[in-house]
Design a protein around this motif. Structure first.
Motif, PDB file in Angstrom:
ATOM      1  N   ALA A 141       0.815  -1.222   0.000  1.00  0.00           N
ATOM      2  CA  ALA A 141       0.000   0.000   0.000  1.00  0.00           C
ATOM      3  C   ALA A 141       0.850   1.275   0.000  1.00  0.00           C
ATOM      4  CB  ALA A 141      -0.938   0.000   1.216  1.00  0.00           C
ATOM      5  N   ALA A 142       2.182   1.112  -0.087  1.00  0.00           N
ATOM      6  CA  ALA A 142       3.050   2.303  -0.145  1.00  0.00           C
ATOM      7  C   ALA A 142       2.762   3.073  -1.439  1.00  0.00           C
ATOM      8  CB  ALA A 142       4.508   1.863  -0.105  1.00  0.00           C
ATOM      9  N   PHE A 143       3.045   4.359  -1.446  1.00  0.00           N
ATOM     10  CA  PHE A 143       2.780   5.153  -2.655  1.00  0.00           C
ATOM     11  C   PHE A 143       3.697   4.760  -3.820  1.00  0.00           C
ATOM     12  CE2 PHE A 143       0.963   7.976   0.645  1.00  0.00           C
ATOM     13  CZ  PHE A 143      -0.339   7.966   0.168  1.00  0.00           C
ATOM     14  N   ILE A 144       4.903   4.268  -3.485  1.00  0.00           N
ATOM     15  CA  ILE A 144       5.785   3.721  -4.522  1.00  0.00           C
ATOM     16  C   ILE A 144       6.293   2.373  -4.008  1.00  0.00           C
ATOM     17  CG2 ILE A 144       7.747   4.197  -6.051  1.00  0.00           C
ATOM     18  CD1 ILE A 144       7.656   7.109  -5.121  1.00  0.00           C
ATOM     19  N   PRO A 145       5.460   1.329  -4.098  1.00  0.00           N
ATOM     20  CA  PRO A 145       5.916   0.039  -3.574  1.00  0.00           C
ATOM     21  C   PRO A 145       7.107  -0.466  -4.398  1.00  0.00           C
ATOM     22  CG  PRO A 145       3.723  -0.166  -4.576  1.00  0.00           C
ATOM     23  CD  PRO A 145       4.115   1.274  -4.661  1.00  0.00           C
ATOM     24  N   GLN A 146       8.031  -1.097  -3.693  1.00  0.00           N
ATOM     25  CA  GLN A 146       9.287  -1.545  -4.302  1.00  0.00           C
ATOM     26  C   GLN A 146       9.075  -2.303  -5.615  1.00  0.00           C
ATOM     27  OE1 GLN A 146      12.205  -0.567  -2.978  1.00  0.00           O
ATOM     28  NE2 GLN A 146      13.177  -1.499  -4.786  1.00  0.00           N
ATOM     29  N   HIS A 147       8.156  -3.246  -5.628  1.00  0.00           N
ATOM     30  CA  HIS A 147       8.004  -4.116  -6.803  1.00  0.00           C
ATOM     31  C   HIS A 147       7.416  -3.374  -8.013  1.00  0.00           C
ATOM     32  CE1 HIS A 147       3.982  -4.244  -5.061  1.00  0.00           C
ATOM     33  NE2 HIS A 147       3.521  -4.805  -6.152  1.00  0.00           N
ATOM     34  N   TYR A 210      -4.184  -0.208  -4.736  1.00  0.00           N
ATOM     35  CA  TYR A 210      -3.794   0.931  -3.903  1.00  0.00           C
ATOM     36  C   TYR A 210      -3.447   2.164  -4.740  1.00  0.00           C
ATOM     37  CZ  TYR A 210      -3.328  -2.906  -0.619  1.00  0.00           C
ATOM     38  OH  TYR A 210      -3.583  -4.012   0.140  1.00  0.00           O
ATOM     39  N   ILE A 211      -3.669   3.310  -4.154  1.00  0.00           N
ATOM     40  CA  ILE A 211      -3.302   4.574  -4.796  1.00  0.00           C
ATOM     41  C   ILE A 211      -1.783   4.685  -4.792  1.00  0.00           C
ATOM     42  CG2 ILE A 211      -3.377   7.102  -4.519  1.00  0.00           C
ATOM     43  CD1 ILE A 211      -6.164   6.665  -3.164  1.00  0.00           C
ATOM     44  N   THR A 212      -1.205   4.955  -5.975  1.00  0.00           N
ATOM     45  CA  THR A 212       0.253   5.150  -6.047  1.00  0.00           C
ATOM     46  C   THR A 212       0.567   6.563  -6.538  1.00  0.00           C
ATOM     47  OG1 THR A 212       0.465   4.446  -8.345  1.00  0.00           O
ATOM     48  CG2 THR A 212       0.623   2.710  -6.663  1.00  0.00           C
ATOM     49  N   GLU A 213       1.866   6.838  -6.548  1.00  0.00           N
ATOM     50  CA  GLU A 213       2.349   8.109  -7.073  1.00  0.00           C
ATOM     51  C   GLU A 213       1.776   8.402  -8.462  1.00  0.00           C
ATOM     52  OE1 GLU A 213       6.457   8.122  -8.357  1.00  0.00           O
ATOM     53  OE2 GLU A 213       6.759  10.154  -7.623  1.00  0.00           O
ATOM     54  N   GLU A 261      -8.099   5.644   2.986  1.00  0.00           N
ATOM     55  CA  GLU A 261      -6.991   5.589   2.014  1.00  0.00           C
ATOM     56  C   GLU A 261      -6.712   6.941   1.372  1.00  0.00           C
ATOM     57  OE1 GLU A 261      -7.595   3.044  -1.394  1.00  0.00           O
ATOM     58  OE2 GLU A 261      -9.739   3.445  -1.401  1.00  0.00           O
ATOM     59  N   THR A 262      -7.677   7.880   1.492  1.00  0.00           N
ATOM     60  CA  THR A 262      -7.401   9.235   1.014  1.00  0.00           C
ATOM     61  C   THR A 262      -7.303  10.202   2.198  1.00  0.00           C
ATOM     62  OG1 THR A 262      -9.749   9.767   0.769  1.00  0.00           O
ATOM     63  CG2 THR A 262      -8.618   8.877  -1.188  1.00  0.00           C
TER      64      THR A 262
END
Ligand SMILES: N[C@@H](CCC(=O)N[C@@H](CS)C(=O)NCC(=O)O)C(=O)O
Length: 305
Positions: A141-147, A210-213, A261-262
């Motif tokens: 759920a990170a904004f820029i998940p590693q994968h 999830y919401i990302t960058e 989430e927002t």
């Protein structure tokens, strides 16, 4: 033109600190809007002060007018944003742009490039936030998940060139040929985004659950599309609301989402349609007459049948 101030927080000269940095924004500006959304999504209200610069003069640039924001800069009492740029660098003769991240301690500009400011906001101040808001603890759920990092970077770069900046290239084109070329490229890009959002794994958000960058960076252009770019920048081959069902659903979901989430509505609460329409009508068409439509500014989440 590239931004001139490109420092990072945290760094030796600019460590992460509470109540030290100030974010100057204007609510019409899509680049500033990215930083406003991330500021709200991360819950940085008590850590980084946000100041609205609400007006722009054709010759002297941004200033504090007292209409929707303060009549003077709350930190130094100045009226023109240019004074902050000159305080940071007395020789400065570049563009006076928002957003601007200011350091009250060194009395200088940290950074005025929105794509870098949002990166700092994503995790640069996490030590001051509750554990569940820290990127390192959010997993997928990170904004820029590693994968997804490289996929997000690739999409962002392409969206920047064709969509975020694409509308400006069309709106400010100085020849018919350039306008034609940019508008066609822009709509080809929107067609591709529509396809992207129709694929499994790319719903409800650009990269899934999830919401990302990437969603944040695309949102600020899409929410301005039907109400400003369609009319004032002549990007009028198609409208989001009538011609792009997946993009439209994606946009409405982000705008109307007031859940956790927002952070309780970071998109909706920072989107001011009248400010956007008024702002663009004075830059683009030149005479400040604001188009009334299209109405409503955003369609409801559930479309009428
Ligand atoms: N690269 C900058 C661009 C910011 C930008 O162009 N902001 C516009 C407002 S939407 C601005 O301040 N323009 C004033 C000018 O160019 O004089 C960023 O993304 O932060």
């Amino acid at each position: 033109m590239p931004s001139r101030f490109r420092n990072f927080i945290p760094s030796e000269h600019f460590p992460a600190e509470k109540d030290r940095y100030v974010l100057y924004v204007n609510y019409c500006c899509p680049w500033a809007h990215r930083t406003i959304i991330v500021h709200a999504l991360k819950g940085l209200e008590d850590i980084i002060q946000l100041v609205e610069v609400d007006a722009r003069d054709a010759t002297h640039g941004w200033f504090f007018s007292g209409q929707t924001g303060p009549a003077r800069d709350p930190i130094y009492g100045v009226r023109w944003m240019k004074e902050l740029y000159l305080k940071a660098d007395p020789q400065y003769n570049g563009r006076i742009t928002v957003p601007l991240l200011w350091d009250k301690k060194h009395e200088t500009i940290v950074n005025n490039e929105s794509s870098e400011i949002i990166k700092m906001f994503f995790d640069g101040f996490d030590q001051f936030l509750p554990p569940e808001r820290r990127e390192a603890n959010k997993g997928p759920a990170a904004f820029i998940p590693q994968h997804l990092r490289s996929e997000i970077d690739t999409l962002n770069a392409w969206v920047y060139d064709n969509v975020n900046n694409g509308v400006y290239k069309a709106g400010f084109a100085s020849s018919q040929a350039a306008y034609n070329e940019h508008v066609i490229r822009l709509f080809q890009a929107l067609d591709r985004l529509e396809d992207h959002l129709s694929e499994p794994g790319h719903q409800p958000y650009l990269f899934g659950a999830y919401i990302t960058e990437a969603d944040i960076r695309l949102y600020t252009t899409m929410i301005r599309f039907d109400i400003s770019y369609y009319t004032l920048f002549k990007c009028n081959l198609k409208m989001i609301r009538t011609d792009y069902p997946h993009l439209h659903a994606w946009l409405r979901r982000l705008y109307w989402n007031e859940g956790p989430e927002t952070a309780g509505g970071a998109f909706k609460n920072t989107t001011f349609f009248e400010v956007i329409k008024r702002g663009y009508s004075s830059v683009a068409a030149g005479n400040g007459i604001t188009p009334i439509g299209p109405l409503p500014h955003i369609m409801p989440l559930e479309l009428p049948r």
